[in-house]
Scaffold this motif. Structure first.
Motif, PDB file in Angstrom:
ATOM      1  N   SER A   1       0.831  -1.202   0.000  1.00 44.72           N
ATOM      2  CA  SER A   1       0.000   0.000   0.000  1.00 44.72           C
ATOM      3  C   SER A   1       0.869   1.257   0.000  1.00 44.72           C
ATOM      4  O   SER A   1       0.587   2.214  -0.729  1.00 44.72           O
ATOM      5  CB  SER A   1      -0.934  -0.008   1.214  1.00 44.72           C
ATOM      6  OG  SER A   1      -1.872  -1.057   1.135  1.00 44.72           O
TER       7      SER A   1
ATOM      8  N   ALA B   1       1.107   4.304  -2.812  1.00 47.88           N
ATOM      9  CA  ALA B   1       1.051   5.743  -2.529  1.00 47.88           C
ATOM     10  C   ALA B   1       2.267   6.449  -3.122  1.00 47.88           C
ATOM     11  O   ALA B   1       2.149   7.553  -3.680  1.00 47.88           O
ATOM     12  CB  ALA B   1       0.977   5.975  -1.017  1.00 47.88           C
TER      13      ALA B   1
ATOM     14  N   ARG C   1       2.376   9.510  -5.957  1.00 51.18           N
ATOM     15  CA  ARG C   1       3.094  10.777  -5.834  1.00 51.18           C
ATOM     16  C   ARG C   1       4.044  10.979  -7.019  1.00 51.18           C
ATOM     17  O   ARG C   1       4.134  12.081  -7.578  1.00 51.18           O
ATOM     18  CB  ARG C   1       3.882  10.804  -4.521  1.00 51.18           C
ATOM     19  CG  ARG C   1       3.015  10.842  -3.269  1.00 51.18           C
ATOM     20  CD  ARG C   1       3.887  10.969  -2.010  1.00 51.18           C
ATOM     21  NE  ARG C   1       3.106  10.835  -0.803  1.00 51.18           N
ATOM     22  CZ  ARG C   1       2.422  11.825  -0.229  1.00 51.18           C
ATOM     23  NH1 ARG C   1       2.412  13.026  -0.809  1.00 51.18           N
ATOM     24  NH2 ARG C   1       1.749  11.622   0.872  1.00 51.18           N
TER      25      ARG C   1
ATOM     26  N   LEU D   1      -5.614  11.690  -5.882  1.00 53.16           N
ATOM     27  CA  LEU D   1      -5.122  11.495  -4.517  1.00 53.16           C
ATOM     28  C   LEU D   1      -4.216  12.637  -4.080  1.00 53.16           C
ATOM     29  O   LEU D   1      -4.373  13.198  -2.992  1.00 53.16           O
ATOM     30  CB  LEU D   1      -4.361  10.172  -4.419  1.00 53.16           C
ATOM     31  CG  LEU D   1      -5.171   8.878  -4.451  1.00 53.16           C
ATOM     32  CD1 LEU D   1      -4.240   7.689  -4.281  1.00 53.16           C
ATOM     33  CD2 LEU D   1      -6.231   8.865  -3.361  1.00 53.16           C
TER      34      LEU D   1
ATOM     35  N   THR E   1      -7.397  10.179   1.850  1.00 59.31           N
ATOM     36  CA  THR E   1      -7.371   8.866   1.184  1.00 59.31           C
ATOM     37  C   THR E   1      -5.933   8.458   0.892  1.00 59.31           C
ATOM     38  O   THR E   1      -5.557   7.297   1.071  1.00 59.31           O
ATOM     39  CB  THR E   1      -8.195   8.908  -0.116  1.00 59.31           C
ATOM     40  OG1 THR E   1      -9.508   9.361   0.167  1.00 59.31           O
ATOM     41  CG2 THR E   1      -8.265   7.526  -0.753  1.00 59.31           C
ATOM     42  N   LEU E   2      -5.130   9.415   0.454  1.00 56.84           N
ATOM     43  CA  LEU E   2      -3.718   9.126   0.197  1.00 56.84           C
ATOM     44  C   LEU E   2      -3.006   8.701   1.484  1.00 56.84           C
ATOM     45  O   LEU E   2      -2.213   7.750   1.473  1.00 56.84           O
ATOM     46  CB  LEU E   2      -3.042  10.355  -0.403  1.00 56.84           C
ATOM     47  CG  LEU E   2      -1.545  10.243  -0.696  1.00 56.84           C
ATOM     48  CD1 LEU E   2      -1.262   9.111  -1.679  1.00 56.84           C
ATOM     49  CD2 LEU E   2      -1.000  11.562  -1.242  1.00 56.84           C
TER      50      LEU E   2
ATOM     51  N   LEU F   1      -3.950   5.180   2.399  1.00 54.08           N
ATOM     52  CA  LEU F   1      -3.239   4.242   1.536  1.00 54.08           C
ATOM     53  C   LEU F   1      -1.787   4.117   1.979  1.00 54.08           C
ATOM     54  O   LEU F   1      -1.229   3.014   2.042  1.00 54.08           O
ATOM     55  CB  LEU F   1      -3.315   4.729   0.085  1.00 54.08           C
ATOM     56  CG  LEU F   1      -2.548   3.935  -0.969  1.00 54.08           C
ATOM     57  CD1 LEU F   1      -3.073   2.508  -1.077  1.00 54.08           C
ATOM     58  CD2 LEU F   1      -2.614   4.632  -2.334  1.00 54.08           C
ATOM     59  N   GLU F   2      -1.176   5.226   2.305  1.00 54.08           N
ATOM     60  CA  GLU F   2       0.240   5.241   2.660  1.00 54.08           C
ATOM     61  C   GLU F   2       0.518   4.446   3.939  1.00 54.08           C
ATOM     62  O   GLU F   2       1.553   3.791   4.055  1.00 54.08           O
ATOM     63  CB  GLU F   2       0.701   6.689   2.833  1.00 54.08           C
ATOM     64  CG  GLU F   2       2.185   6.891   2.673  1.00 54.08           C
ATOM     65  CD  GLU F   2       2.509   8.341   2.397  1.00 54.08           C
ATOM     66  OE1 GLU F   2       3.547   8.584   1.736  1.00 54.08           O
ATOM     67  OE2 GLU F   2       1.743   9.231   2.806  1.00 54.08           O
TER      68      GLU F   2
ATOM     69  N   GLU G   1      -4.642  -0.445  -2.562  1.00 53.59           N
ATOM     70  CA  GLU G   1      -4.712   0.393  -3.756  1.00 53.59           C
ATOM     71  C   GLU G   1      -6.071   0.280  -4.419  1.00 53.59           C
ATOM     72  O   GLU G   1      -6.635   1.272  -4.894  1.00 53.59           O
ATOM     73  CB  GLU G   1      -3.602   0.015  -4.741  1.00 53.59           C
ATOM     74  CG  GLU G   1      -3.561   0.906  -5.968  1.00 53.59           C
ATOM     75  CD  GLU G   1      -2.437   0.569  -6.929  1.00 53.59           C
ATOM     76  OE1 GLU G   1      -2.069   1.437  -7.740  1.00 53.59           O
ATOM     77  OE2 GLU G   1      -1.927  -0.569  -6.871  1.00 53.59           O
TER      78      GLU G   1
ATOM     79  N   ALA H   1      -8.707   2.254  -2.438  1.00 56.04           N
ATOM     80  CA  ALA H   1      -8.515   3.682  -2.693  1.00 56.04           C
ATOM     81  C   ALA H   1      -9.026   4.043  -4.079  1.00 56.04           C
ATOM     82  O   ALA H   1      -9.623   5.116  -4.282  1.00 56.04           O
ATOM     83  CB  ALA H   1      -7.039   4.040  -2.558  1.00 56.04           C
TER      84      ALA H   1
END
Length: 424
Positions: A29, A33, A37, A89, A96-97, A100-101, A107, A110
């Motif tokens: 996960s 993220a 990015r 995201l 949400t990001l 996930l992080e 994933e 999300a």
């Protein structure tokens, strides 16, 4: 790093192994993220560079999505999904990001949240993001369906008109697709408006409830679907062209080498022989024979040439038989375009070596600024395409080898036998 991630002590107790599985899931996960990015940053950097170079706004960022998909070893058609997910995201859904992080969301979950909020404006989307994901504890224990339902309910409450309008537009996306299934079966999928989909399924179930002939419920429903779509008994071959490729030995000599249905994949030799036999026995079949020639060692099909700008019909068929699927790495989409690897405008020849079978999306993508495609044929006559993206990354694909080949099309029964070149 990769060696460390893959390291598992098989002698560890069960509790430790479960913890290792959970730890790796959190890492997956966090990696997703990080990819989001990076993808958003790449898109921003590319657009800024193209703006500085004077590229029109409407043309900025072309090809970025396909590059992201290739870097992820995924089909290029999924690149837009990856990039859209990343930008949503990073730019609009920080909670949400963060979920996930830290591993609270996978994933896919999300992705479901992003998808269900796509019809909202930016402010409403941020409200949904905060309401659903600001407290990660709320997400614990929620499966895919519950996450999607929760996001959908919030979206409808925030902007019911947008949700209804989205549903109305979705009807334009109705379609039917096909993909291979195990054991020479296939998945035929229809994406329909809910009322139509439910009514079709109900009609098939109703038919199954009235048949008691030894077939299972699912068999009756499947046979009824075939009969109502084709207008023929499900046991009778349908008069639609289905290209089958098999060797002369498989058809005539009892060889066990598999055949291949174009657009589907390999099928056992016995199944292929039965298909040919059935087509020949059907009096409505217009059977013709086409011979193709393959290299005796590697199976590469023999090239054909033309001076025309457009690929003639025979060469088009040849390229499609050689490539089978879109030649862009990781893209398994059906071939829609037969085009020049080196563009015609740059004196690229119209021949088999410079010809490529591509899906529509990949053909347009390779025309973007900075993309190059080079083709070559080695000493074994294996056709190779090398794709270079705007960032200078290179990806290669090779045409799959062919056995000496027979091609037939059901009810037009075109059989093409590809023999070793010296046998010609």
């Amino acid at each position: 790093m990769f060696d460390t991630l893959a390291l598992v002590d098989p002698t560890a107790d069960q509790s430790a192994l479960i913890e290792r599985i959970a730890e790796l899931e959190r890492i997956k996960s966090a990696g997703a993220a990080g990819q989001a990015r990076a993808a958003a940053a790449l898109d921003t950097a590319r657009r800024e560079a193209e703006a500085a170079a004077g590229v029109p706004a409407a043309q900025r960022g072309r090809g970025v999505a396909s590059e992201i998909a290739l870097a992820r070893r995924d089909a290029p058609v999924r690149g837009s999904r990856h990039l859209g997910f990343a930008k949503a995201l990073v730019l609009e859904m920080p909670h949400t990001l963060a979920a996930l992080e830290c591993g609270t969301l996978s994933e896919w979950r999300a992705t479901l949240i992003v998808r269900e909020s796509a019809c909202l404006d930016v402010e409403d989307r941020r409200t949904l993001d905060a309401e659903l994901c600001a407290d990660p504890v709320r997400l614990n224990g929620m499966g895919d369906a519950r996450v999607a339902a929760a996001a959908r309910a919030i979206a409808y409450r925030l902007d019911p008109h947008a949700v209804v309008e989205r549903a109305a537009k979705a009807e334009n996306e109705r379609t039917v697709t096909i993909r291979p299934a195990p054991d020479t079966m296939t998945y035929l999928t229809a994406l329909l408006p809910v009322a139509q989909g439910v009514s079709v399924y109900a009609a098939l179930r109703r038919e199954a409830d009235t048949r008691y002939d030894g077939r299972s419920r699912g068999q009756v429903m499947a046979d009824t679907l075939v009969e109502r779509v084709t207008g023929r008994d499900a046991a009778v071959p349908t008069p639609i062209a289905v290209n089958l490729v098999l060797s002369d030995e498989t058809l005539l000599g009892g060889d066990s080498a598999p055949a291949e249905i174009c657009g589907y994949g390999p099928v056992p030799a016995a199944v292929a022989r039965a298909m040919v036999s059935g087509a020949v026995a059907d009096k409505r079949s217009r059977a013709t024979l086409r011979r193709l020639y393959a290299h005796p060692r590697c199976g590469a099909l023999v090239a054909m040439e033309s001076r025309a700008r457009l690929f003639p019909r025979g060469l088009t068929a040849f390229i499609e038989l050689r490539d089978q699927r879109c030649r862009t790495p990781y893209c398994d989409a059906p071939i829609r375009h037969r085009d020049h690897a080196q563009p015609w405008a740059e004196r690229g020849p119209t021949n088999a070596d410079n010809g490529l079978g591509l899906c529509e999306r990949c053909n347009y993508t390779k025309e973007g600024a900075g993309w190059r495609v080079n083709t070559s044929t080695d000493e074994t006559h294996t056709h190779t395409a090398e794709f270079t993206t705007t960032t200078g990354k290179t990806y290669r694909s090779q045409a799959p080898p062919r056995a000496p080949t027979i091609m037939f099309s059901d009810f037009e029964f075109r059989i093409g036998i590809a023999l070793p070149r010296q046998a010609a």
